[in-house]
Design an enzyme around this catalytic site. Structure first.
Site, mmCIF file in Angstrom:
data_model
loop_
_atom_site.group_PDB
_atom_site.id
_atom_site.type_symbol
_atom_site.label_atom_id
_atom_site.label_comp_id
_atom_site.label_asym_id
_atom_site.label_seq_id
_atom_site.Cartn_x
_atom_site.Cartn_y
_atom_site.Cartn_z
ATOM 1 N N HIS A 371 0.821 -1.215 0.000
ATOM 2 C CA HIS A 371 0.000 0.000 0.000
ATOM 3 C C HIS A 371 0.855 1.264 0.000
ATOM 4 O O HIS A 371 0.333 2.368 -0.214
ATOM 5 C CB HIS A 371 -0.919 -0.006 1.224
ATOM 6 C CG HIS A 371 -2.215 0.704 1.016
ATOM 7 N ND1 HIS A 371 -2.499 1.447 -0.105
ATOM 8 C CD2 HIS A 371 -3.327 0.797 1.804
ATOM 9 C CE1 HIS A 371 -3.710 1.966 -0.012
ATOM 10 N NE2 HIS A 371 -4.237 1.591 1.140
ATOM 11 N N ASP A 375 -2.231 2.364 -4.604
ATOM 12 C CA ASP A 375 -3.456 2.830 -3.952
ATOM 13 C C ASP A 375 -4.557 1.784 -4.081
ATOM 14 O O ASP A 375 -4.527 0.929 -4.977
ATOM 15 C CB ASP A 375 -3.921 4.145 -4.578
ATOM 16 C CG ASP A 375 -2.961 5.292 -4.298
ATOM 17 O OD1 ASP A 375 -2.298 5.257 -3.241
ATOM 18 O OD2 ASP A 375 -2.876 6.212 -5.136
#
EC number: 2.3.1.61
Length: 400
Positions: A371, A375
């Site tokens: 992450h 995204d």
């Protein structure tokens, strides 16, 4: 001075190894290219062969020792290899006592001539190595030979079993192999370093199953390899990586490195542990080339013959837990990669199609991603693209 036995080059960035097993002892006669020992790196087990004829002089590093590339681990007294068992010398026979003919016996396979991984497989399955035909160099037994023997039909037992063995110990302590320690460390490092998140989707496999069923025989006849589902997923993954470049990128210090090539790692389970050989430039391959490459790498993995080059690099990985019956999982990223696609078991489920209840072959897919670089929207879009292509496989064939 004897000829040195040294640790060979182990591949890019690999500097250390562990001596898994010596097959010769001091004083043993050896011939050029005869197997001396096996060394185990973080990823593969490699054979070290004799550089000349002669006898083993001194063994400097014993089984289990950690060694470095180029380090001397023993030496050979160079010269003609001679038999080490003097008792085998022929003795003269008297004319009045004819020697009775003997039926030649098949030489027994000594346990110390088996590779550690092969010996482990033989022992665990209570097999007699003398009943296994070796196809390796000089007739040595490979893991593939053991697996083939295990899968072969066995004749009915003709005699009663011996008395029951004593109860086994309830606890067995086994030293971790270098490969297993590396797997453990890398997986933990992945969790400690990356911000791992997993997103899911599901795929209706109806059309791709129908397409494969229609053309699999013709495909195999023309290309000499079976048409599986992995080639469809590899091609779909590449298209998704092109659409979402961040999934094919990695973090290097303060930089993001976007890769404009597609080397796809395919996870393969072996007796020693999980390995991820790499399909190089998969975007330049057709379905047949992908299937042949994956099949060849999987066989090398099962036989313990992968090279460091087979395992190095990789920009993205695919793990198919479905072959073991997994319905859903959260795969762990193979660092420094930023994502891994998890495939799972296809099973019939009740779904709603255009307002109607139908039974369809469905598969859950998972994307574990870092992450820090990817995204949530990109991760979801990545899986949606794969879903779209597998549910409409003609788009893969037409490059749409």
């Amino acid at each position: 001075m004897g000829v040195k036995i040294i640790v060979p080059s182990l591949g890019e960035s690999v500097t250390e190894a562990t001596i898994a097993k010596w097959y010769k002892k001091e004083g043993d006669a050896v011939k050029t290219d005869e197997l001396l020992l096996e060394i185990e790196t973080e990823k593969v087990t490699l054979e070290v062969n004799s550089p000349c004829n002669g006898t083993i002089g001194k063994i400097i590093k014993a089984d289990g020792a950690n060694v470095a590339v180029g380090e001397e681990i023993g030496d050979i007294n160079e010269g003609e290899a001679v038999a080490t068992n003097s008792n085998e010398a022929a003795k003269p026979q008297t004319a009045s006592q004819p020697v009775p003919e003997k039926v030649p016996k098949k030489p027994a396979v000594a346990n110390n001539t088996l590779a550690p991984s092969v010996q482990k497989l033989v022992t665990e399955n209570k097999l007699d190595p003398n009943n296994i035909k070796g196809t390796g160099k000089d007739g040595r037994i490979t893991k593939g030979d053991v697996l083939e023997t295990m899968n072969a039909p066995t004749p009915a037992a003709t005699s009663t079993t011996s008395s029951a063995k004593a109860s086994e110990e309830r606890v067995e302590r086994v030293r971790m192999s270098r490969l297993r320690k590396t797997i453990a460390q890398r997986l933990k490092d992945s969790q400690n370093t990356a911000a791992i998140l997993t997103t899911f989707n599901e795929i209706d496999m109806s059309k791709v199953i129908a397409l494969r069923g229609k053309y699999k025989d013709e495909f195999e006849k023309k290309h000499g390899v079976k048409l599986g589902f992995m080639s469809f997923f590899v091609r779909a993954t590449i298209e998704a990586l092109k659409l979402i470049p961040s999934v094919n990128a990695e973090i290097d210090g303060d930089d993001l490195v976007y890769k404009n090539y597609y080397d796809i790692g395919v996870a393969v389970g072996t007796e020693q542990g999980l390995v991820v050989p790499v399909v190089r430039d998969a975007d330049k391959m057709g379905f047949a080339d992908i299937e042949k490459t994956i099949g060849g790498l999987a066989k090398k993995a099962r036989d313990g013959k992968l090279s460091m080059a087979d395992l190095s690099g990789g920009t993205f990985s695919i793990s198919n837990g479905g072959v073991y019956g997994s319905l859903l999982s959260t795969p762990i990223i193979n660092p420094p990669q930023s994502g891994i696609l998890g495939l799972h078991k296809t099973e019939e489920r009740v779904v709603a199609i255009d307002g109607k209840i139908e039974i369809r072959p469905m598969m859950y897919i998972a994307l574990s991603y870092d992450h820090r670089i990817i995204d949530g929207k990109e991760a979801v879009s990545f899986l949606v693209k794969i879903k779209e292509l597998i549910e409409s496989p003609e788009k893969l064939l037409l490059n749409l």
